[in-house]
Design a protein around this motif. Sequence first.
Motif, PDB file in Angstrom:
ATOM      1  N   ARG A 216       0.842  -1.203   0.000  1.00  0.00           N
ATOM      2  CA  ARG A 216       0.000   0.000   0.000  1.00  0.00           C
ATOM      3  C   ARG A 216       0.877   1.253   0.000  1.00  0.00           C
ATOM      4  N   ASN A 217       1.914   1.244   0.801  1.00  0.00           N
ATOM      5  CA  ASN A 217       2.819   2.387   0.836  1.00  0.00           C
ATOM      6  C   ASN A 217       3.521   2.576  -0.500  1.00  0.00           C
ATOM      7  N   LEU A 218       3.863   1.463  -1.153  1.00  0.00           N
ATOM      8  CA  LEU A 218       4.474   1.539  -2.479  1.00  0.00           C
ATOM      9  C   LEU A 218       3.529   2.208  -3.472  1.00  0.00           C
ATOM     10  N   TRP A 223       2.083   6.887  -6.656  1.00  0.00           N
ATOM     11  CA  TRP A 223       1.046   7.784  -7.179  1.00  0.00           C
ATOM     12  C   TRP A 223       1.433   9.248  -6.982  1.00  0.00           C
ATOM     13  N   THR A 224       2.031   9.561  -5.851  1.00  0.00           N
ATOM     14  CA  THR A 224       2.448  10.943  -5.601  1.00  0.00           C
ATOM     15  C   THR A 224       3.466  11.393  -6.650  1.00  0.00           C
ATOM     16  N   LYS A 281       7.056   2.174 -10.137  1.00  0.00           N
ATOM     17  CA  LYS A 281       8.259   2.980  -9.973  1.00  0.00           C
ATOM     18  C   LYS A 281       8.166   4.176 -10.913  1.00  0.00           C
ATOM     19  N   ALA A 282       8.374   5.359 -10.363  1.00  0.00           N
ATOM     20  CA  ALA A 282       8.226   6.581 -11.150  1.00  0.00           C
ATOM     21  C   ALA A 282       9.186   6.604 -12.330  1.00  0.00           C
ATOM     22  N   ILE A 286       7.879   7.206 -16.301  1.00  0.00           N
ATOM     23  CA  ILE A 286       8.231   8.272 -17.242  1.00  0.00           C
ATOM     24  C   ILE A 286       8.933   7.710 -18.470  1.00  0.00           C
ATOM     25  N   GLU A 287       9.721   6.654 -18.288  1.00  0.00           N
ATOM     26  CA  GLU A 287      10.407   6.057 -19.437  1.00  0.00           C
ATOM     27  C   GLU A 287       9.414   5.408 -20.396  1.00  0.00           C
ATOM     28  N   VAL A 288       8.386   4.764 -19.847  1.00  0.00           N
ATOM     29  CA  VAL A 288       7.347   4.176 -20.695  1.00  0.00           C
ATOM     30  C   VAL A 288       6.559   5.275 -21.401  1.00  0.00           C
ATOM     31  N   ARG A 289       6.191   6.316 -20.662  1.00  0.00           N
ATOM     32  CA  ARG A 289       5.433   7.425 -21.258  1.00  0.00           C
ATOM     33  C   ARG A 289       6.197   8.096 -22.392  1.00  0.00           C
TER      34      ARG A 289
END
Length: 296
Positions: A216-218, A223-224, A281-282, A286-289
Amino acid sequence: MSNVLAFRQPDTVRPEATGKGFALMHRKIMELPFYRTDSEAVHLWMHFILTANHAPGSVSTELGEVIVRRGEFMTGRNKLELETGIDGNRIKYLIGKFEKLGMITKSSTKKFSLIYVTKYDEYQPNFVPTDCQQSAITNLDTSRTAKEVVPTDCQQSATNNELLNTNLISKDIKCATGDSKSANQRQKISCEEVWQCLKDEVPEARGWRTLTDERRNLIRTFWTKANKIARDLDGGQPLTIEGFRGYLQYISRSCRWMLEDRPDQRTGITWRKKKFDDFLKAKLYIEVREGDKDDR
């Protein structure tokens, strides 16, 4: 309601936790020419109706923003095979059959297909049945009538590709971004819904059997961070559950290497497919986007 069948989960199963929502199916489906003779065709047709957008929206793709109409959805043959269990060649044949019968129209690119159910409104009327309307909601304006209020367990879920318009603010995922909207105006999304998205869109990945506090913390941390990235990439628009679903769908279409065990002949090592944790993982987001993780 005499001509409409209602499909929803038992009251003991909360749609907020499973990602499943309310759907309608008109009995005219029994008039299909193949209803008694081809169960796979019926299965695929029902899947099309239940997958199609309940409301129009746009989807970000590597080809740019794609407008998806009410009654339309974005998919691919491999994805349909995974979702329905029907053989890919059989799916190709049935799609051609549906087109000849005038049941759908289809437009395709090298990356995806858009399928439009031509008489979607006949199967999914744009109203909420009386027995699913909420009699009273204390935190909403009392001037609203019951027909204007749709309870959570009767709302069309993200599984049906309905785009959410607001940021994720809930007691499960606390990642407020300072928006001025009141809590009543925000769409609440739980960690369970995010988990369900992962199960729905990347079922080949190494998954989770339970949702622990650590996981849940992950989800909250991801998301943040991803929300800030989404705002930068999408003109200030926050990350929504549908945006997250689109991110996973892109991986399923264009980053297949993440979802397969691949042997390295040079080293003899087998690279294992990614786990749910990796998609939260952020850096990967971003790499996928930006298209940096596409299949080569």
